[in-house]
Enzyme design. Structure first.
Site, short mmCIF file in Angstrom:
data_model
loop_
_atom_site.label_atom_id
_atom_site.label_comp_id
_atom_site.label_asym_id
_atom_site.label_seq_id
_atom_site.Cartn_x
_atom_site.Cartn_y
_atom_site.Cartn_z
N ASN A 144 0.69 -1.20 0.06
CA ASN A 144 -0.10 0.16 0.06
C ASN A 144 0.92 1.14 0.11
O ASN A 144 1.53 1.57 0.92
CB ASN A 144 -0.75 -0.15 1.12
CG ASN A 144 -1.85 1.38 1.32
OD1 ASN A 144 -1.93 2.06 0.58
ND2 ASN A 144 -2.31 1.48 2.72
N LYS A 174 0.14 4.18 -0.36
CA LYS A 174 -0.31 5.49 0.27
C LYS A 174 -0.01 6.77 -0.75
O LYS A 174 -0.10 6.53 -1.85
CB LYS A 174 -0.02 5.62 1.60
CG LYS A 174 -0.09 4.54 2.62
CD LYS A 174 0.12 4.77 3.91
CE LYS A 174 -0.12 3.33 4.78
NZ LYS A 174 -0.11 3.51 6.14
N HIS A 187 -9.40 1.20 4.96
CA HIS A 187 -8.14 1.39 5.50
C HIS A 187 -8.27 2.38 6.90
O HIS A 187 -9.15 3.42 6.63
CB HIS A 187 -7.01 2.11 4.64
CG HIS A 187 -5.85 1.88 5.35
ND1 HIS A 187 -5.39 3.10 6.11
CD2 HIS A 187 -4.64 1.17 5.12
CE1 HIS A 187 -4.17 2.64 6.71
NE2 HIS A 187 -3.77 1.57 5.96
N GLU A 206 -6.79 4.69 7.79
CA GLU A 206 -6.50 6.15 7.49
C GLU A 206 -7.81 6.82 6.81
O GLU A 206 -8.30 8.10 7.07
CB GLU A 206 -5.34 6.44 6.68
CG GLU A 206 -3.97 6.13 7.56
CD GLU A 206 -2.84 5.75 6.79
OE1 GLU A 206 -3.03 6.02 5.38
OE2 GLU A 206 -2.07 5.22 7.38
N GLU A 241 -5.32 -4.79 10.67
CA GLU A 241 -4.21 -3.83 10.92
C GLU A 241 -4.66 -3.00 12.26
O GLU A 241 -5.28 -2.18 12.09
CB GLU A 241 -4.33 -2.79 9.57
CG GLU A 241 -3.97 -3.39 8.43
CD GLU A 241 -3.50 -2.36 7.50
OE1 GLU A 241 -2.35 -2.68 7.01
OE2 GLU A 241 -3.84 -1.37 7.29
N GLY A 262 2.55 2.35 10.73
CA GLY A 262 3.57 3.58 10.44
C GLY A 262 4.22 3.79 11.73
O GLY A 262 5.00 5.12 11.97
N SER A 275 3.59 -2.06 10.31
CA SER A 275 4.92 -2.16 10.46
C SER A 275 5.55 -3.75 10.08
O SER A 275 6.32 -3.88 10.88
CB SER A 275 5.29 -1.74 12.17
OG SER A 275 4.83 -0.24 12.09
P1 PGA Z 1 3.02 0.38 7.85
O1 PGA Z 1 1.56 0.66 6.99
O2 PGA Z 1 3.49 -0.81 7.15
O3 PGA Z 1 3.71 1.51 7.27
O4 PGA Z 1 2.73 0.19 8.98
C1 PGA Z 1 0.69 -0.57 6.94
C2 PGA Z 1 -0.75 -0.04 6.07
O5 PGA Z 1 -0.99 1.10 6.68
O6 PGA Z 1 -1.34 -0.82 5.37
#
Ligand code: PGA
Length: 250
Positions: free
Chosen positions: A9, A11, A94, A96, A166, A172, A210
């Site tokens: 992903n 983003k 997601h 976010e 997640e 992140g 992560s």
């Molecule tokens: P990350 O993000 O691997 O940077 O923690 C995962 C995600 O948001 O799908």
């Protein structure tokens, strides 16, 4: 058993030069056996990515879609457009987007349904916040998010989806869930799916938050973890390829 799925992903990251470099590098490598590799670049780069990925075996996905097939929805992108560009997967719900775009679980379910209508596989994200975990609400929150999805899709539709667990506190932050913490939630999700219909035992449940080259193999080795949704680490070719290697044989 379906292949282990590793989806990147991206983003809101990238440029044409970066897309060329990253996908050029990834597509020169062999895809590990039994692993399906997906990349989800931002909308403006999907066409370029589709072109660069031709013949590579890497599959294209998108990061979101609108529930309607077309219409007066300024700034939005439909599933049929994604399909037209060569996408096979699309991320929905997601955290976010749940947070910044106030997406409810019901709207996420509508998006997943729209994806299926266009023969796209939705990767439906669920996950608890840090406060919810601390208050002991993890299973309640995730159960409610999953139920909204299964209520709309039914067993037949859910069987065609992918779920991604997640934990919001792990995204992140560098604070990966331990393999045991992740497995506990994956087992909960699997049980809830199977309670709905036994064939849902085969639904792939990914872990995201992560994931890095040095923790991927351990996470993917857990019995109910069927792959990963990778954010930051999917922007670096060597790191992402190492994560995909970590999924081989799991
Ligand atoms: P990350 O993000 O691997 O940077 O923690 C995962 C995600 O948001 O799908």
């Amino acid at each position: 058993m379906p292949d282990t799925l590793v989806a990147g992903n991206w983003k809101m990251h990238g440029s044409r030069a970066m897309v060329r470099e990253l996908l050029g590098s990834l597509s020169r490598r062999a895809i590990p056996r039994g692993v399906e590799v997906v990349v989800c670049p931002p909308y403006p780069y999907l066409a370029l990515a589709a072109e660069l990925l031709q013949g590579s075996g890497i599959v294209l996905g998108a990061q979101d879609l609108h529930p309607e097939p077309q219409g007066a929805f300024t700034g939005e992108v439909s599933g049929s457009m994604l399909r037209d560009l060569g996408c096979r997967y699309v991320i929905v719900g997601h955290s976010e987007r749940r947070q910044h775009a106030q997406e409810s679980s019901e709207r996420v379910a509508l998006k997943a349904e729209a994806a299926l209508r266009e023969q796209l596989t939705p990767i439906v994200c669920v996950g608890e916040s840090e406060q919810q975990r601390e208050r002991g609400e993890t299973f309640g929150v995730i159960g409610t998010q999953l139920d909204a999805l299964t209520a709309r899709l039914g067993a037949t539709g859910t069987a065609r989806a992918v779920i991604a667990y997640e934990p919001v506190w792990a995204i992140g932050t560098g604070r990966t869930a331990t393999p045991e913490q992740a497995q506990e939630v994956h087992a909960f999700l699997r049980t809830r799916l199977v309670r709905l219909a036994s064939e849902l035992a085969a639904v792939r449940v990914l872990y995201g938050g992560s994931v890095k080259a040095d923790n991927a193999r351990q996470l993917f080795g857990m019995p109910d973890i069927d792959g990963g949704l990778i954010g930051g680490a999917s922007l670096k070719a060597d790191e992402f390829a190492a994560i995909c290697d970590g999924a081989e044989g799991s």
